[in-house]
Scaffold this active site. Structure first.
Site, PDB file in Angstrom:
ATOM      1  CG  ASP A   1      -5.765  -5.425   2.931  1.00 28.02           C
ATOM      2  OD1 ASP A   1      -6.387  -6.336   3.089  1.00 28.02           O
ATOM      3  OD2 ASP A   1      -5.637  -5.001   1.615  1.00 28.02           O
TER       4      ASP A   1
ATOM      5  CG  HIS B   1      -4.128  -0.864  -0.716  1.00 29.29           C
ATOM      6  ND1 HIS B   1      -3.915  -0.691   0.885  1.00 29.29           N
ATOM      7  CD2 HIS B   1      -4.804  -2.124  -0.961  1.00 29.29           C
ATOM      8  CE1 HIS B   1      -4.423  -1.814   1.329  1.00 29.29           C
ATOM      9  NE2 HIS B   1      -5.099  -2.799   0.459  1.00 29.29           N
TER      10      HIS B   1
ATOM     11  CB  SER C   1      -0.945   0.098   1.391  1.00 31.09           C
ATOM     12  OG  SER C   1      -1.859   1.119   1.125  1.00 31.09           O
TER      13      SER C   1
END
Length: 337
Positions: A276, A182, A155
């Site tokens: 995540d 992401h 991310s």
């Protein structure tokens, strides 16, 4: 499940029987060489066969090939010497065996390796249920070899970390690579093109139906969740569903246990906010996968990899600069040709 055991070592058979029965499964039959295994399997097709590799009369690779031709059913290679018999492992998987796992062993009165074996049984049960594979009329269909997988989640700070990692991997890297980063959907194609320019590997935006290939990198589109279906086939779906991140690393990781990738596959969590991927990585570690988290010092934000470390999901923690070397050594060590 009704499970057939093929192993010429009485001590190994006793341990396998105990693991099976204690977990509520049933021993269908026992064979002490590959030739007898083919005979017993065709007379009584079980839900699953535990196949050893090194045996008299007919070895495990040859027995797997004959079973898939005459009375096909799910076959799991269960052997004490995976690394020393990598050629036979590939022969057996090329003939139709689904996966490989080390034979449990008894140490100081307790059995080690039983959980890993039961995890494989659970995965195969989800993939195939408890029904027999439908017998082929003359010969079994050709089975596509599913390559080992390197699954990566990232991310905040991820693009730079991905470029560093992918740029350090050799062009003949033996695993397929799947990335959930992401990123906004409008920029995911640009990200794939930029990463492609940073590495000798081929990087593409993922498409539904793509088969994973060794040495090829696919990155999830920024507005889709990416899963791996049976046989290592890419599946894309719209989010967010229960996940606030699209694509979600947890969605990718949680799909891998049932996708049929070899047991020497690996999952990596790189820099990023939140948590995540930590939950999915924990499940993969429990299934026997190699799991690696980027260290705090080299991370822009130590959220995702930090959550994995705190949860106990990461087998290894290392800097982004050292990660490529660790992964190359892992894949070469596990299945040295």
């Amino acid at each position: 499940m009704r499970i057939g055991i093929v192993n010429d070592q009485a001590s190994a058979v006793d341990i396998l029987k105990k693991v099976i029965v204690d977990a509520g499964h049933e021993v269908a039959w026992i064979a002490h060489n590959g030739e007898r295994a083919v005979e017993k399997c065709c007379a009584d097709v079980p839900d699953l066969v535990f196949m050893d590799l090194v045996m008299p009369v007919l070895d495990g690779a040859g027995a797997t090939q004959e079973i898939m031709q005459k009375c096909p059913c799910p076959v799991l290679i269960v052997t004490t010497s995976i690394e020393d018999n990598s050629t036979k492992v590939f022969e057996a998987m090329g003939a139709g065996a689904l996966d490989v796992v080390s034979t449990p062993r008894q140490e100081n009165g307790s059995i080690t390796g039983g959980k890993e074996l039961l995890a494989k049984i659970s995965v195969i049960g989800k993939l195939h249920g408890s029904k027999h594979v439908r017998a082929a009329s003359k010969s079994a269909p050709k089975v596509r070899m599913v390559p080992p997988l390197l699954a990566i989640g990232s991310s905040t700070g991820g693009p730079s970390a991905l470029a560093t990692l992918l740029g350090a991997l050799p062009e003949d890297f033996p695993a397929a690579i799947a990335i959930a980063q992401h990123v906004d959907g409008n920029f995911s194609e640009n990200l794939a093109q930029w990463l492609d320019s940073q590495t000798g590997l081929k990087v593409e935006l993922a498409r539904s139906g793509m088969p994973m290939q060794a040495g090829k990198v696919v990155i999830a589109p920024g507005d889709r969740h990416m899963r791996m279906g049976p046989g290592g086939i890419v599946e894309l779906s719209r989010g967010p569903g229960e996940n606030i991140y699209v694509p979600s690393v947890d969605v990718l990781f949680e799909s891998l246990c049932c996708a049929g990738f070899p047991s020497n596959s690996a999952a990596v969590l790189l820099t990023g906010m939140g948590a995540d991927g930590a939950r999915g990585m924990f499940d993969l570690r429990n299934s026997g996968w190699m799991t690696v988290a980027q260290d705090k010092e080299s991370s822009v934000v130590w959220g995702m990899p930090g959550a994995a470390v705190k949860m106990g999901a990461a087998r290894e923690v290392c800097s982004i600069e050292d990660m490529a070397g660790l992964l190359v050594r892992h894949f070469k060590k596990r299945f040295r040709s």
